[in-house]
Design an enzyme around this catalytic site. Structure first.
Site, mmCIF file in Angstrom:
data_model
loop_
_atom_site.group_PDB
_atom_site.id
_atom_site.type_symbol
_atom_site.label_atom_id
_atom_site.label_comp_id
_atom_site.label_asym_id
_atom_site.label_seq_id
_atom_site.Cartn_x
_atom_site.Cartn_y
_atom_site.Cartn_z
ATOM 1 N N GLU A 1 -1.735 5.136 10.541
ATOM 2 C CA GLU A 1 -1.705 6.359 11.342
ATOM 3 C C GLU A 1 -2.140 7.592 10.559
ATOM 4 O O GLU A 1 -2.384 8.651 11.143
ATOM 5 C CB GLU A 1 -0.303 6.569 11.906
ATOM 6 C CG GLU A 1 0.035 5.546 12.996
ATOM 7 C CD GLU A 1 1.475 5.629 13.465
ATOM 8 O OE1 GLU A 1 2.288 6.286 12.784
ATOM 9 O OE2 GLU A 1 1.790 5.039 14.512
ATOM 10 N N GLU B 1 7.555 -14.031 1.427
ATOM 11 C CA GLU B 1 8.286 -12.996 0.702
ATOM 12 C C GLU B 1 8.927 -13.508 -0.585
ATOM 13 O O GLU B 1 9.395 -12.724 -1.402
ATOM 14 C CB GLU B 1 9.364 -12.384 1.588
ATOM 15 C CG GLU B 1 10.543 -13.293 1.896
ATOM 16 C CD GLU B 1 11.635 -12.536 2.660
ATOM 17 O OE1 GLU B 1 12.761 -12.495 2.141
ATOM 18 O OE2 GLU B 1 11.362 -12.000 3.747
#
Length: 269
Positions: free
Chosen positions: A77, A108
């Site tokens: 953004e 992860e």
């Protein structure tokens, strides 16, 4: 682990919808209060990031699951909002871009992969790295931060448990202690909200410090749709007192509110 402690509520399946919603909302109201306690930590990190970015550095986010996705959202953004290059703020998720939509098993848990992923961007000592993990113990993130420290890169983290391994590794740790989740262990809830709000605060304050906002306006935003084009026209009209057609022409020629206003003033002095 506070984020994995038992919920303050029980027998959720016996609640009606209104009770579920009211209870969740009550829990969510504690998040801004928790963030408020961490503002001094956020401030220190922001100053560190701004100093490096003024020298040409970039900002990287790394995380797994919800945390990784939130970093990618914030990074993606920044270009349309502030008119910065797409490679200035970069979000990386354990498991690669495919993990944005679908969880990648054990991604992860790989302690070395984050540094491999960061090497694709030639990360260097001018850059900054923020690790994001509610638990504060994600191996992917910790491994990346440790290597970043070894290579002179500024490191920060956003975690929701106290005294975590990530906070120990980070040069600028941010600990937002939101407490147990409404659904026990579901850290996409309060912890995710806290991380999102914190990321908003970091990227927005950094961009303001870098001069990407004037007054309270996004003067460098990208004009990627009709809504933003109309908003930009209004901003130009307010700033230099011209009609809509003139504002539209200036924007078409110059590409942003800032450049449109500067061009008009240069030509009318």
């Amino acid at each position: 682990m506070i984020t994995e402690s038992s919920s303050n509520y029980n027998d959720l399946e016996k609640m009606d919808v209104e009770e579920i919603l009211q209870s969740m909302n009550k829990e969510d109201q504690s998040v801004p209060q928790a963030i408020n306690k961490s503002i001094p930590q956020i401030e220190e990190l922001v100053y560190g990031i701004v100093e490096r970015m003024k020298k040409g550095g970039r900002l990287f986010y790394i995380g797994a699951g919800t945390s990784g996705r939130l970093g990618i959202v914030d990074a993606s953004e920044c270009p349309p909002t502030f008119g910065v290059p797409f490679d200035l703020v970069i979000g990386i998720i354990a498991g690669g871009d495919g993990a944005i939509r679908k969880a990648v098993e054990h991604a992860e848990d790989n302690e070395t992969q984050a540094w491999v992923d960061l090497q694709k961007y030639d990360i260097n000592e001018n850059d900054c790295l923020i690790g994001i993990a509610a638990s504060g113990r994600t191996p992917y993130v910790i491994g990346g931060m440790q290597k970043a420290n070894e290579n002179g890169i500024l490191t920060g983290c956003i975690v929701c448990n106290p005294n975590s391994k990530m906070a120990e590794v980070a040069q600028y740790p941010i600990e937002i202690i939101v407490g147990p989740e409404f659904v026990t262990g579901s850290t996409r809830m309060k912890a995710g909200t806290a991380q999102k709000l914190c990321l908003n605060m970091i990227s927005t304050s950094v961009m303001i410090q870098l001069g990407k906002v004037k007054g309270n306006k996004m003067v460098d935003m990208q004009l990627t749709n009709h809504k933003l084009e109309k908003r930009a026209q209004r901003m130009v009209m307010e700033e230099i007192d011209v009609d809509e057609e003139t504002a539209k022409t200036l924007l078409e020629k110059n590409g942003s509110v800032r450049r449109a206003v500067e061009a008009f003033r240069q030509n009318n002095n």
